[in-house]
Design a protein around this motif. Structure first.
Motif, PDB file in Angstrom:
ATOM      1  N   ARG A 188      -6.848  -0.286  -7.374  1.00  0.00           N
ATOM      2  CA  ARG A 188      -5.479  -0.996  -7.114  1.00  0.00           C
ATOM      3  C   ARG A 188      -5.553  -0.667  -5.610  1.00  0.00           C
ATOM      4  O   ARG A 188      -5.275  -1.619  -4.586  1.00  0.00           O
ATOM      5  CB  ARG A 188      -4.418  -1.095  -7.277  1.00  0.00           C
ATOM      6  N   ILE A 189      -5.870   0.415  -5.495  1.00  0.00           N
ATOM      7  CA  ILE A 189      -5.094   0.877  -3.655  1.00  0.00           C
ATOM      8  C   ILE A 189      -6.500   0.431  -2.624  1.00  0.00           C
ATOM      9  O   ILE A 189      -5.784  -0.091  -1.698  1.00  0.00           O
ATOM     10  CB  ILE A 189      -5.362   2.036  -3.912  1.00  0.00           C
ATOM     11  N   LYS A 201      -6.236  -2.136   0.104  1.00  0.00           N
ATOM     12  CA  LYS A 201      -7.462  -2.082   1.159  1.00  0.00           C
ATOM     13  C   LYS A 201      -7.420  -2.785   2.027  1.00  0.00           C
ATOM     14  O   LYS A 201      -8.387  -2.851   2.469  1.00  0.00           O
ATOM     15  CB  LYS A 201      -8.154  -0.338   1.248  1.00  0.00           C
ATOM     16  N   SER A 202      -8.749  -3.398   1.317  1.00  0.00           N
ATOM     17  CA  SER A 202      -9.522  -4.512   0.998  1.00  0.00           C
ATOM     18  C   SER A 202      -9.119  -5.364   2.051  1.00  0.00           C
ATOM     19  O   SER A 202      -9.729  -6.348   3.063  1.00  0.00           O
ATOM     20  CB  SER A 202     -10.611  -5.124   0.055  1.00  0.00           C
ATOM     21  N   LEU A 260       0.641  -1.196  -0.172  1.00  0.00           N
ATOM     22  CA  LEU A 260       0.235  -0.473   0.263  1.00  0.00           C
ATOM     23  C   LEU A 260       0.517   1.181   0.086  1.00  0.00           C
ATOM     24  O   LEU A 260       1.096   1.978  -0.673  1.00  0.00           O
ATOM     25  CB  LEU A 260      -0.743   0.066   1.089  1.00  0.00           C
ATOM     26  N   ARG A 261       1.891   0.876   0.806  1.00  0.00           N
ATOM     27  CA  ARG A 261       3.086   2.334   0.817  1.00  0.00           C
ATOM     28  C   ARG A 261       3.321   2.823  -0.682  1.00  0.00           C
ATOM     29  O   ARG A 261       3.791   3.873  -1.019  1.00  0.00           O
ATOM     30  CB  ARG A 261       3.785   2.219   1.863  1.00  0.00           C
ATOM     31  N   ARG A 309     -14.670   2.658  -3.259  1.00  0.00           N
ATOM     32  CA  ARG A 309     -14.269   2.738  -4.210  1.00  0.00           C
ATOM     33  C   ARG A 309     -14.781   1.875  -5.829  1.00  0.00           C
ATOM     34  O   ARG A 309     -14.404   2.001  -6.663  1.00  0.00           O
ATOM     35  CB  ARG A 309     -12.999   2.766  -3.890  1.00  0.00           C
ATOM     36  N   LEU A 310     -14.826   0.717  -4.975  1.00  0.00           N
ATOM     37  CA  LEU A 310     -14.832  -0.452  -6.231  1.00  0.00           C
ATOM     38  C   LEU A 310     -15.836  -0.293  -7.059  1.00  0.00           C
ATOM     39  O   LEU A 310     -17.205  -0.605  -5.437  1.00  0.00           O
ATOM     40  CB  LEU A 310     -14.280  -1.985  -5.276  1.00  0.00           C
ATOM     41  N   GLN A 311     -16.111  -0.707  -8.398  1.00  0.00           N
ATOM     42  CA  GLN A 311     -16.830  -0.420  -9.256  1.00  0.00           C
ATOM     43  C   GLN A 311     -17.169  -2.632  -9.559  1.00  0.00           C
ATOM     44  O   GLN A 311     -16.280  -2.915  -9.875  1.00  0.00           O
ATOM     45  CB  GLN A 311     -16.988  -0.115  -9.950  1.00  0.00           C
TER      46      GLN A 311
END
Length: 174
Positions: free
Chosen positions: A111-112, A116-117, A98-99, A142-144
């Motif tokens: 992607r981030i 996170k998920s 993630l960083r 965020r995810l669609q």
């Protein structure tokens, strides 16, 4: 079966990639990572973990820690850890990925959100429910649900969030 065919193709391509780029090139590591991912999908988790460990070490040696290619392999390895119930091993891999992603992608990228998920799933496994809920909620927003890689992340994220809310509601009733 498609996964067996994919594994066969990857095993056939790996020596060609090794000859073309070398044993320690990041492209060789990436090909090994694809092989590990197929093993994971076949639920051969110990083999997948060992293969991804080798790929991750190779990529880190070739590129350093802070590259998207290394982050992608770390995420794949963390998924195996999560499948094996090893949330504590997955967490640092996901935090590091993630960083790196935050340096190379917009914070609202899918992607981030996907990372996170997965980190939310690891934190849930570690009993850190508040932090997990925050990450899973952000990812879910965020995810669609669309065709392609992003869409494949949507359902698991919503399932993780629902499972977390179930755990939280049970703990409140006790």
């Amino acid at each position: 079966n498609e996964l067996s065919a994919a594994e066969s193709l990857l095993r056939g391509a790996l020596p060609i990639v090794r000859r073309s780029f070398g044993e320690t090139h990041w492209r060789t590591a990436r090909m090994l990572g694809h092989l590990g991912m197929v093993m994971r999908q076949q639920r051969r988790l110990d083999e997948a973990g060992a293969t991804l460990d080798a790929a991750l070490a190779m990529a880190r040696a070739a590129l350093g820690q802070d590259r998207p290619q290394v982050a992608a392999l770390a995420i794949e390895r963390a998924q195996v850890n999560l499948d094996q119930g090893e949330a504590a091993a997955a967490e640092p891999l996901l935090r590091d990925a993630l960083r790196v992603q935050r340096r190379t992608s917009a914070e609202d990228s899918w992607r981030i959100a996907s990372t996170k998920s997965l980190l939310g799933a690891a934190l849930m496994g570690l009993g850190r429910l508040e932090e997990a809920e925050r990450l899973l909620s952000e990812a879910s927003r965020r995810l669609q649900d669309i065709p392609g890689p992003q869409g494949r992340e949507t359902r698991p994220t919503r399932e993780r969030l629902a499972a977390l809310q179930h755990v939280k509601s049970k703990s409140k009733s006790n």
